[in-house]
Scaffold this motif. Sequence first.
Motif, PDB file in Angstrom:
ATOM      1  N   GLY A  57     -19.315  44.050  29.293  1.00  6.17           N
ATOM      2  CA  GLY A  57     -19.093  45.478  29.123  1.00  6.17           C
ATOM      3  C   GLY A  57     -19.578  46.282  30.306  1.00  6.17           C
ATOM      4  N   GLY A  58     -19.211  47.560  30.314  1.00  6.75           N
ATOM      5  CA  GLY A  58     -19.595  48.446  31.404  1.00  6.75           C
ATOM      6  C   GLY A  58     -20.834  49.260  31.074  1.00  6.75           C
ATOM      7  N   MET A  65     -22.442  49.307  27.542  1.00  4.58           N
ATOM      8  CA  MET A  65     -21.648  49.707  26.382  1.00  4.58           C
ATOM      9  C   MET A  65     -21.378  48.472  25.518  1.00  4.58           C
ATOM     10  SD  MET A  65     -21.341  52.933  27.022  1.00  4.58           S
ATOM     11  CE  MET A  65     -22.893  52.874  27.901  1.00  4.58           C
ATOM     12  N   ARG A  68     -18.539  49.398  22.289  1.00  2.00           N
ATOM     13  CA  ARG A  68     -17.130  49.686  22.603  1.00  2.00           C
ATOM     14  C   ARG A  68     -16.533  48.666  23.554  1.00  2.00           C
ATOM     15  NH1 ARG A  68     -15.575  53.694  25.488  1.00  2.00           N
ATOM     16  NH2 ARG A  68     -13.519  53.854  24.503  1.00  2.00           N
ATOM     17  N   GLU A  69     -17.307  48.223  24.526  1.00  2.00           N
ATOM     18  CA  GLU A  69     -16.767  47.311  25.529  1.00  2.00           C
ATOM     19  C   GLU A  69     -17.325  45.893  25.386  1.00  2.00           C
ATOM     20  OE1 GLU A  69     -15.912  50.813  28.832  1.00  2.00           O
ATOM     21  OE2 GLU A  69     -17.506  49.366  29.237  1.00  2.00           O
ATOM     22  N   GLN A  72     -16.589  45.301  20.103  1.00  2.00           N
ATOM     23  CA  GLN A  72     -15.198  45.597  19.739  1.00  2.00           C
ATOM     24  C   GLN A  72     -14.233  44.649  20.440  1.00  2.00           C
ATOM     25  OE1 GLN A  72     -13.794  49.651  19.789  1.00  2.00           O
ATOM     26  NE2 GLN A  72     -15.776  50.483  19.163  1.00  2.00           N
ATOM     27  N   VAL A  73     -14.486  44.373  21.694  1.00  2.00           N
ATOM     28  CA  VAL A  73     -13.638  43.443  22.445  1.00  2.00           C
ATOM     29  C   VAL A  73     -13.754  42.039  21.863  1.00  2.00           C
ATOM     30  CG1 VAL A  73     -13.233  42.397  24.711  1.00  2.00           C
ATOM     31  CG2 VAL A  73     -13.761  44.843  24.533  1.00  2.00           C
ATOM     32  N   LEU A 127     -14.908  44.973  31.617  1.00  7.47           N
ATOM     33  CA  LEU A 127     -14.463  46.361  31.691  1.00  7.47           C
ATOM     34  C   LEU A 127     -15.470  47.206  32.461  1.00  7.47           C
ATOM     35  CD1 LEU A 127     -13.241  46.828  27.990  1.00  7.47           C
ATOM     36  CD2 LEU A 127     -11.902  46.132  29.994  1.00  7.47           C
ATOM     37  N   SER A 128     -14.956  48.108  33.287  1.00  8.64           N
ATOM     38  CA  SER A 128     -15.768  49.005  34.105  1.00  8.64           C
ATOM     39  C   SER A 128     -16.715  48.184  35.001  1.00  8.64           C
ATOM     40  CB  SER A 128     -16.519  50.000  33.211  1.00  8.64           C
ATOM     41  OG  SER A 128     -16.981  51.098  33.970  1.00  8.64           O
ATOM     42  N   GLY A 245     -12.802  54.400  30.963  1.00  3.85           N
ATOM     43  CA  GLY A 245     -13.436  53.816  29.780  1.00  3.85           C
ATOM     44  C   GLY A 245     -12.532  53.825  28.566  1.00  3.85           C
ATOM     45  N   ALA A 247     -11.046  51.445  27.047  1.00  3.92           N
ATOM     46  CA  ALA A 247     -11.404  50.331  26.153  1.00  3.92           C
ATOM     47  C   ALA A 247     -10.269  50.013  25.179  1.00  3.92           C
ATOM     48  CB  ALA A 247     -12.710  50.643  25.430  1.00  3.92           C
TER      49      ALA A 247
END
Length: 272
Positions: A57-58, A65, A68-69, A72-73, A127-128, A245, A247
Motif C-alpha cells: 500500500g501507499g 494506507m 484502502r490499499e 481491501q486489495v 499502489l502509490s 489514490g 484504489a
Amino acid sequence: MLAADLVWPLHGAASGAFTLEDDAATPEAAVVSAVERPVLLGYAPDHPNGRAMLVLGGGGYTALMAGREGVQVARWLNGLGYHAFVLIHRFPHAGTGPAAPLDDAMAAMALIRRSGLADRGLGVVGLSSGGHLAACLAATYPAGWGTAEPQRPDIMVIGYAPISTNASGRTIIADKPPLPPAEKQALYDALQPDAQLRPGPPPAFIVYAGNDRVVPVDNAHRLAEAWRDAGGSAELHVFADAPHGFALDTQDLPVSLWPRLCEAWLRQQGFL
C-alpha cells in the motif's frame, strides 16, 4: 492483526509491532502511522489457485494506507483465488535508514515463497508509494546499500506510483524541495526503478490518472518505456480524470473499472 488469517513477523522478530492512526477503524479503513517491527499479514481465499500476491500500500513512506490499499486489495485478490499478503513495512527515517522498506519487501517475498502458498507463482500489487516499492523489486539493488538476493516477482500490478519524479534531478515540478525526512529523499534518490530495471522484467499492468496532481502521469510513461526497453511486456492504462489514490473504491468514474481490466489481463497472462 487487521483480521488477518496469518501473521508472520519479519527478520526473525518474535512479533510485528505497529501503531494505527485510529484503533477503532475497521481493517478496511486502517491507516498505520508508525512501524516498530515489520510484519506480513496473510489473507486466505476460499478457493486457492496456487498463486499468491504481495500487496504494498501507499502512504508516501511516512504512513501506510493498510486498509484502502492493503486489506481491501487483499480481499479483492482473495475473490480471484489468490493468497494475498499485506506488508506492514518500516518507514525510512533516522532510526531505520533509507533501505528499510525495500529490505522488508524482499524479506516478505522470500517468506511467501518458502511458505508453499505460491507454488504456481508469486506476484506483487503496489499502489502509490507501494507501487514505487513494487517496481524496485524488479530493479537493481543499490550497490551503496550492500548486497541482496534478488526477489523478482512473476507478475506485477502498479498503480499511480511516484517512480522517479521524486528523485533529485528528475522532478517534473520545477524547484521541488527535498522530501522530509532526509532518509525518504535518500530512498527516492537511490531507487529509480525506471533507470535501474533489470533485463527481462516480469509482465506488468500499469494504471494511472492523467490529471494526477500528486504523482504526474509522466511516471507511468517513464515506467512503461523502461519496461519495453528492458525486454518486458507492460500494459498501460491512463484514465483522463481520476483522483490520486483511486484504489478500488472510487465509484461512478471510468477508473472504477480498472480492477476488471486487471483481472482480464491476469487471465490473459495465464496467471489466473
